[in-house]
Design an enzyme around this catalytic site. Structure first.
Site, short mmCIF file in Angstrom:
data_model
loop_
_atom_site.label_atom_id
_atom_site.label_comp_id
_atom_site.label_asym_id
_atom_site.label_seq_id
_atom_site.Cartn_x
_atom_site.Cartn_y
_atom_site.Cartn_z
N LYS A 274 12.53 -4.93 -17.73
CA LYS A 274 11.70 -4.49 -18.81
C LYS A 274 12.01 -5.18 -19.40
CE LYS A 274 9.23 -0.38 -16.11
NZ LYS A 274 9.74 1.19 -15.58
N VAL B 192 5.90 -3.02 -16.69
CA VAL B 192 6.60 -2.67 -18.61
C VAL B 192 5.58 -1.31 -19.28
CG1 VAL B 192 7.63 -2.73 -20.56
CG2 VAL B 192 7.40 -5.19 -19.21
N LYS C 133 7.68 -6.16 -10.89
CA LYS C 133 8.67 -6.78 -12.09
C LYS C 133 9.33 -8.11 -11.42
CE LYS C 133 8.85 -2.85 -11.70
NZ LYS C 133 9.45 -1.45 -11.87
N GLY D 70 4.12 1.14 -17.75
CA GLY D 70 2.64 1.62 -17.04
C GLY D 70 1.53 1.41 -17.60
N GLY E 96 4.04 6.18 -12.74
CA GLY E 96 2.90 7.63 -11.74
C GLY E 96 1.53 6.15 -11.60
N GLU F 86 0.98 -6.94 -17.07
CA GLU F 86 0.78 -5.18 -17.95
C GLU F 86 1.62 -4.11 -17.14
OE1 GLU F 86 -0.53 -5.60 -21.77
OE2 GLU F 86 1.04 -4.52 -21.16
N THR G 129 4.20 -4.87 -4.61
CA THR G 129 4.80 -4.71 -3.44
C THR G 129 6.70 -3.86 -4.10
OG1 THR G 129 6.32 -6.57 -3.56
CG2 THR G 129 4.28 -5.55 -1.61
N GLU H 104 11.09 4.70 -8.18
CA GLU H 104 11.41 3.30 -7.87
C GLU H 104 11.51 3.58 -5.96
OE1 GLU H 104 11.29 -0.25 -9.37
OE2 GLU H 104 9.88 1.12 -10.03
N PHE I 127 1.07 -1.49 0.18
CA PHE I 127 0.18 -0.21 0.28
C PHE I 127 1.12 0.93 -0.18
CE2 PHE I 127 -4.13 2.94 1.44
CZ PHE I 127 -4.41 2.41 0.94
N1 HSE Z 1 10.43 4.06 -11.73
C1 HSE Z 1 9.78 3.28 -12.67
C2 HSE Z 1 9.96 4.29 -14.22
C3 HSE Z 1 8.49 2.47 -12.57
O1 HSE Z 1 10.30 5.87 -13.32
O2 HSE Z 1 9.77 4.04 -14.76
C4 HSE Z 1 7.37 2.38 -13.77
O3 HSE Z 1 7.43 0.73 -13.43
#
Ligand code: HSE
Length: 325
Positions: free
Chosen positions: A216, A143, A116, A145, A306, A140, A87, A201, A11
């Site tokens: 990714k 990779v 991931k 977003g 985001g 989904e 998480t 991250e 969360f």
């Molecule tokens: N930290 C990642 C980014 C988030 O900036 O793309 C999405 O995986």
């Protein structure tokens, strides 16, 4: 109206983003015949479980009083259909998400995830376990977003052979490089902004050092190309050594510096991209360029990070999984 029960594990930025989206989209989903209830929420501090549905509004607005139930017990014993695993993961061990997914699949629950690391560490094991138990495992959101890249490349381009895939797959580093090019700011300032907007991250080194992009790439190679690749086989260079001077000089000669994943080449590296090339995308955007034999080159562009944007992909996977119930 079909009632589908979720357990949200994690969360943080993404978990809260999904909770907000579930509230926003409640009537939209109900109009499509789907009533999503959250039967449990687990965090590192503890868990909240409710048979009638966790009150997400309250959970988002107050400081939750987490109960003592362990995540493993909540995943195993709560009556629910889908475990949504959100998480942050350790790229070497895949934990704690790897265990969460195994517990879910072993207790008859489908999994949807934005995490991931478990897939990078144990792709075959997890997909095998899901298959063996006749459950689905969807990811989904892992990779690019909000861009529906996995299903688009795998399903909608079925008639094609994907010769290669190139991607700008990390919103944080693209934001930093874009800021450096446009405003000449150094990357520490731009990183702080990317963190405040919830793109980075939890350990931003994963972004900066290219680890997130490499993760990714691994998922794209396994899932879309059907080519098993291990994270340890990749050659990865992040953006730590990209200086404002280098960005400025590249710009002077008509190029942008972007952190590019070359999926078949198994590399992640800062790369010179001509300014009029489709991969030269601004801000925190992601782009995936696929070279195919029939359709030619296709580029998908959109928000790669985001909480709200990522919940678009999560919700799509939850809806698809719900159709199987
Ligand atoms: N930290 C990642 C980014 C988030 O900036 O793309 C999405 O995986």
């Amino acid at each position: 109206l079909k009632e589908v029960k979720l357990i949200i594990v994690g969360f943080g930025v993404i978990g809260r983003g999904l909770a907000n989206t579930l509230l926003d989209k409640r009537s939209h989903l109900r109009s499509q015949g789907l009533d999503l209830k959250v039967a449990g929420v687990c965090e590192a501090q503890g868990s909240i479980v409710s048979d009638s549905g966790v009150d997400l509004k309250r959970l988002l607005s107050s400081k939750p009083r987490w109960g003592r139930a362990k995540t493993q017990d909540v995943i195993r014993d709560t009556e629910a259909d889908i475990v949504v695993e959100l998480t942050p993961g350790n790229i070497k061990t895949g934990e704690p998400g790897l265990s969460h997914m195994v517990w879910a699949l072993n207790s008859g629950k489908h999994v949807v995830s934005s995490n991931k690391s478990p897939l990078v560490v144990a792709y075959d094991k997890l997909l095998g376990l899901a298959g063996k138990n006749n459950l689905s495992l969807k990811f989904e959101a892992t990779v690019a977003g909000a861009i529906p890249v996995l299903e688009t490349l795998k399903r909608e381009l079925r008639a094609n052979k994907a010769q290669n895939i190139y991607g700008i797959l990390n919103g944080t580093t693209n934001y930093i490089l874009s800021k450096m090019a446009e405003e000449g700011v150094d990357y520490h300032a731009a990183l702080a902004e990317a963190q405040s907007m919830g793109y980075a991250e939890s350990d931003p080194k994963y972004d900066i050092m290219g680890v997130d992009t490499g993760a990714k790439l691994t998922i794209l190679s396994n899932y879309v190309l059907g080519e098993p690749v291990k994270f340890s086989e990749l050659t990865i260079e992040g953006i730590e050594r990209v200086t404002p001077e280098a960005v400025h000089l590249a710009g002077h000669y008509g190029y942008a510096i972007k952190l590019v994943a070359d999926v078949r080449g198994k590399t992640v590296a800062p790369t010179l991209i001509p300014k009029d090339h489709p991969l030269n995308i601004p801000g925190n955007l992601n782009a995936v360029l696929v070279e195919t034999d029939l359709a030619g080159d296709l580029t998908l562009i959109g928000a790669g990070a985001g909480p709200r944007e990522t919940s678009s992909a999560l919700l799509q996977d939850i809806i698809e999984t719900s159709k199987q119930l």
